[in-house]
Design a protein around this motif. Structure first.
Motif, PDB file in Angstrom:
ATOM      1  N   ARG A 168      -8.037 116.752   9.924  1.00  0.00           N
ATOM      2  CA  ARG A 168      -7.692 115.643   8.797  1.00  0.00           C
ATOM      3  C   ARG A 168      -8.985 115.067   8.418  1.00  0.00           C
ATOM      4  O   ARG A 168      -9.109 114.140   7.699  1.00  0.00           O
ATOM      5  CB  ARG A 168      -6.542 114.768   9.204  1.00  0.00           C
ATOM      6  N   TYR A 169     -10.127 115.137   9.342  1.00  0.00           N
ATOM      7  CA  TYR A 169     -11.375 114.270   9.106  1.00  0.00           C
ATOM      8  C   TYR A 169     -12.277 115.278   8.119  1.00  0.00           C
ATOM      9  O   TYR A 169     -12.966 114.620   7.476  1.00  0.00           O
ATOM     10  CB  TYR A 169     -12.323 114.269  10.332  1.00  0.00           C
ATOM     11  N   TYR A 170     -11.649 116.452   7.860  1.00  0.00           N
ATOM     12  CA  TYR A 170     -12.489 117.256   6.810  1.00  0.00           C
ATOM     13  C   TYR A 170     -12.688 116.693   5.127  1.00  0.00           C
ATOM     14  O   TYR A 170     -13.760 116.525   4.991  1.00  0.00           O
ATOM     15  CB  TYR A 170     -11.934 118.815   6.909  1.00  0.00           C
ATOM     16  N   ARG A 171     -11.569 116.253   4.957  1.00  0.00           N
ATOM     17  CA  ARG A 171     -11.639 115.815   3.484  1.00  0.00           C
ATOM     18  C   ARG A 171     -12.434 114.668   3.351  1.00  0.00           C
ATOM     19  O   ARG A 171     -13.483 114.657   2.187  1.00  0.00           O
ATOM     20  CB  ARG A 171     -10.139 115.549   2.983  1.00  0.00           C
ATOM     21  N   PRO A 172     -12.309 113.608   4.122  1.00  0.00           N
ATOM     22  CA  PRO A 172     -13.499 112.505   4.035  1.00  0.00           C
ATOM     23  C   PRO A 172     -14.780 112.950   4.201  1.00  0.00           C
ATOM     24  O   PRO A 172     -15.667 112.402   3.793  1.00  0.00           O
ATOM     25  CB  PRO A 172     -13.005 111.527   4.986  1.00  0.00           C
ATOM     26  N   MET A 173     -15.104 113.666   5.297  1.00  0.00           N
ATOM     27  CA  MET A 173     -16.369 114.151   5.296  1.00  0.00           C
ATOM     28  C   MET A 173     -16.812 114.976   4.213  1.00  0.00           C
ATOM     29  O   MET A 173     -18.264 114.892   3.916  1.00  0.00           O
ATOM     30  CB  MET A 173     -16.503 115.112   6.649  1.00  0.00           C
ATOM     31  N   ARG A 174     -16.178 115.819   3.642  1.00  0.00           N
ATOM     32  CA  ARG A 174     -16.497 116.569   2.413  1.00  0.00           C
ATOM     33  C   ARG A 174     -16.824 115.479   1.226  1.00  0.00           C
ATOM     34  O   ARG A 174     -18.040 115.423   0.698  1.00  0.00           O
ATOM     35  CB  ARG A 174     -15.338 117.543   1.864  1.00  0.00           C
ATOM     36  N   VAL A 175     -15.921 114.392   1.201  1.00  0.00           N
ATOM     37  CA  VAL A 175     -16.032 113.470   0.100  1.00  0.00           C
ATOM     38  C   VAL A 175     -17.428 112.751   0.216  1.00  0.00           C
ATOM     39  O   VAL A 175     -18.182 112.399  -0.782  1.00  0.00           O
ATOM     40  CB  VAL A 175     -14.883 112.737  -0.144  1.00  0.00           C
ATOM     41  N   LEU A 176     -17.912 112.274   1.529  1.00  0.00           N
ATOM     42  CA  LEU A 176     -18.700 111.634   1.697  1.00  0.00           C
ATOM     43  C   LEU A 176     -20.176 112.413   1.546  1.00  0.00           C
ATOM     44  O   LEU A 176     -21.227 111.803   0.985  1.00  0.00           O
ATOM     45  CB  LEU A 176     -18.663 111.116   3.090  1.00  0.00           C
ATOM     46  N   ARG A 177     -19.993 113.559   1.989  1.00  0.00           N
ATOM     47  CA  ARG A 177     -21.151 114.804   1.916  1.00  0.00           C
ATOM     48  C   ARG A 177     -21.413 114.807   0.580  1.00  0.00           C
ATOM     49  O   ARG A 177     -22.570 114.862   0.235  1.00  0.00           O
ATOM     50  CB  ARG A 177     -20.871 115.910   2.571  1.00  0.00           C
ATOM     51  N   GLU A 178     -20.492 115.031  -0.288  1.00  0.00           N
ATOM     52  CA  GLU A 178     -20.883 115.159  -1.803  1.00  0.00           C
ATOM     53  C   GLU A 178     -21.426 114.198  -2.465  1.00  0.00           C
ATOM     54  O   GLU A 178     -22.375 114.283  -3.291  1.00  0.00           O
ATOM     55  CB  GLU A 178     -19.448 115.579  -2.578  1.00  0.00           C
ATOM     56  N   GLN A 179     -20.921 112.658  -2.040  1.00  0.00           N
ATOM     57  CA  GLN A 179     -21.380 111.760  -2.771  1.00  0.00           C
ATOM     58  C   GLN A 179     -23.071 111.475  -2.371  1.00  0.00           C
ATOM     59  O   GLN A 179     -23.875 111.230  -3.153  1.00  0.00           O
ATOM     60  CB  GLN A 179     -20.522 110.516  -2.639  1.00  0.00           C
ATOM     61  N   ASP A 238     -25.255 117.216   5.009  1.00  0.00           N
ATOM     62  CA  ASP A 238     -24.651 118.408   5.754  1.00  0.00           C
ATOM     63  C   ASP A 238     -23.834 117.922   6.762  1.00  0.00           C
ATOM     64  O   ASP A 238     -24.188 116.658   7.436  1.00  0.00           O
ATOM     65  CB  ASP A 238     -25.583 119.458   6.378  1.00  0.00           C
ATOM     66  N   ILE A 239     -23.033 118.876   7.367  1.00  0.00           N
ATOM     67  CA  ILE A 239     -22.166 118.733   8.466  1.00  0.00           C
ATOM     68  C   ILE A 239     -22.366 119.447   9.448  1.00  0.00           C
ATOM     69  O   ILE A 239     -21.662 119.798  10.536  1.00  0.00           O
ATOM     70  CB  ILE A 239     -20.542 118.474   8.024  1.00  0.00           C
ATOM     71  N   ALA A 240     -23.634 120.189   9.507  1.00  0.00           N
ATOM     72  CA  ALA A 240     -23.831 121.335  10.433  1.00  0.00           C
ATOM     73  C   ALA A 240     -24.058 121.029  11.576  1.00  0.00           C
ATOM     74  O   ALA A 240     -24.524 119.680  11.944  1.00  0.00           O
ATOM     75  CB  ALA A 240     -25.140 121.939   9.897  1.00  0.00           C
ATOM     76  N   PRO A 241     -23.778 121.733  12.921  1.00  0.00           N
ATOM     77  CA  PRO A 241     -23.795 121.147  14.017  1.00  0.00           C
ATOM     78  C   PRO A 241     -25.312 121.299  14.991  1.00  0.00           C
ATOM     79  O   PRO A 241     -25.524 122.161  15.801  1.00  0.00           O
ATOM     80  CB  PRO A 241     -22.842 122.204  14.875  1.00  0.00           C
ATOM     81  N   PHE A 242     -26.239 120.286  14.264  1.00  0.00           N
ATOM     82  CA  PHE A 242     -27.458 120.247  14.806  1.00  0.00           C
ATOM     83  C   PHE A 242     -27.707 119.010  15.854  1.00  0.00           C
ATOM     84  O   PHE A 242     -27.120 118.056  15.521  1.00  0.00           O
ATOM     85  CB  PHE A 242     -28.477 120.321  13.792  1.00  0.00           C
ATOM     86  N   LEU A 243     -28.528 119.059  16.580  1.00  0.00           N
ATOM     87  CA  LEU A 243     -28.930 117.859  17.547  1.00  0.00           C
ATOM     88  C   LEU A 243     -30.104 117.367  16.962  1.00  0.00           C
ATOM     89  O   LEU A 243     -31.192 118.133  16.630  1.00  0.00           O
ATOM     90  CB  LEU A 243     -28.916 118.307  19.016  1.00  0.00           C
ATOM     91  N   PHE A 244     -30.330 116.195  16.795  1.00  0.00           N
ATOM     92  CA  PHE A 244     -31.618 115.367  16.537  1.00  0.00           C
ATOM     93  C   PHE A 244     -32.047 114.514  17.621  1.00  0.00           C
ATOM     94  O   PHE A 244     -31.148 113.787  18.371  1.00  0.00           O
ATOM     95  CB  PHE A 244     -31.274 114.328  15.430  1.00  0.00           C
ATOM     96  N   ARG A 245     -33.192 114.873  18.008  1.00  0.00           N
ATOM     97  CA  ARG A 245     -33.651 114.194  19.360  1.00  0.00           C
ATOM     98  C   ARG A 245     -34.209 112.874  19.130  1.00  0.00           C
ATOM     99  O   ARG A 245     -35.192 112.705  18.037  1.00  0.00           O
ATOM    100  CB  ARG A 245     -34.701 115.164  20.151  1.00  0.00           C
TER     101      ARG A 245
END
Length: 194
Positions: free
Chosen positions: A50-61, A73-80
């Motif tokens: 259920r988090y996908y839709r708000p994540m998509r809306v936020l990512r697009e804007q 993006d919502i890709a699974p990367f680690l930032f150090r």
């Protein structure tokens, strides 16, 4: 028996780079991610469906207002974050695309212009405390999408002591996303997810 203090040798904590390599070599189960939080490897589940839709809306804007050369993006990367000995995999990020031209598996956090974390019961404390403190020294904008309270908070203006600016609105109200984005985010798409 006489009581006396006893000195015990405790192993020193593993070095940051060693922990990063360990995370890289881990085989986390599908649907889980590993991060370095408080000097420990923490495995937590990816967000609920259920988090996908708000994540998509936020990512697009955000993508439409991102600084030149930055991608959302919502890709699974680690930032150090080496100065804090931390490495996070934000739920959503906006970063300079050049950060992904490296050979490594962990991107430099200095490339981030924004991170967003969607709270869950298991990650809420880290999102509001641990990550707020670390992001607040480097990342220009941090959004905490509090799925339990149905509100979103924008932190901005990082400093050595943390963020100097904060704005919170309930889902359904517009949120001003600070520079380098500088736009009104429409949170109406979040209401059905809460």
């Amino acid at each position: 028996m006489i009581e006396r203090d006893t000195t015990m040798e405790t192993p020193s904590p593993p070095a940051f780079e060693h922990l990063l390599r360990t995370v890289e070599e881990m085989h986390t189960p599908d649907g889980f991610k590993a991060e370095l939080i408080r000097g420990k490897i923490v495995v937590s589940p990816w967000s609920k469906l259920r988090y996908y839709r708000p994540m998509r809306v936020l990512r697009e804007q955000l993508g439409a207002h991102a600084p030149d050369g930055h991608v959302a993006d919502i890709a699974p990367f680690l930032f150090r974050f080496p100065a804090a000995a931390r490495a996070y995999g934000p739920d959503l990020f906006v970063a300079d695309e050049s950060a992904f031209e490296e050979d490594g598996r962990h991107a430099d956090a200095a490339a981030l212009s924004l991170v967003a974390e969607f709270t869950s019961v298991s990650t809420r404390d880290a999102d509001w405390a641990e990550k707020l403190e670390v992001y607040g020294r480097l990342v220009p904008v941090y959004l905490v999408v509090d799925m339990q309270e149905s509100e979103i908070t924008c932190f901005s203006d990082p400093s050595p002591h943390g963020y100097r600016s904060r704005q919170t609105v309930p889902f359904g109200k517009p949120l001003t996303v600070a520079e380098p984005f500088g736009f009104e985010f429409d949170t109406a798409g979040f209401q059905s997810a809460s």
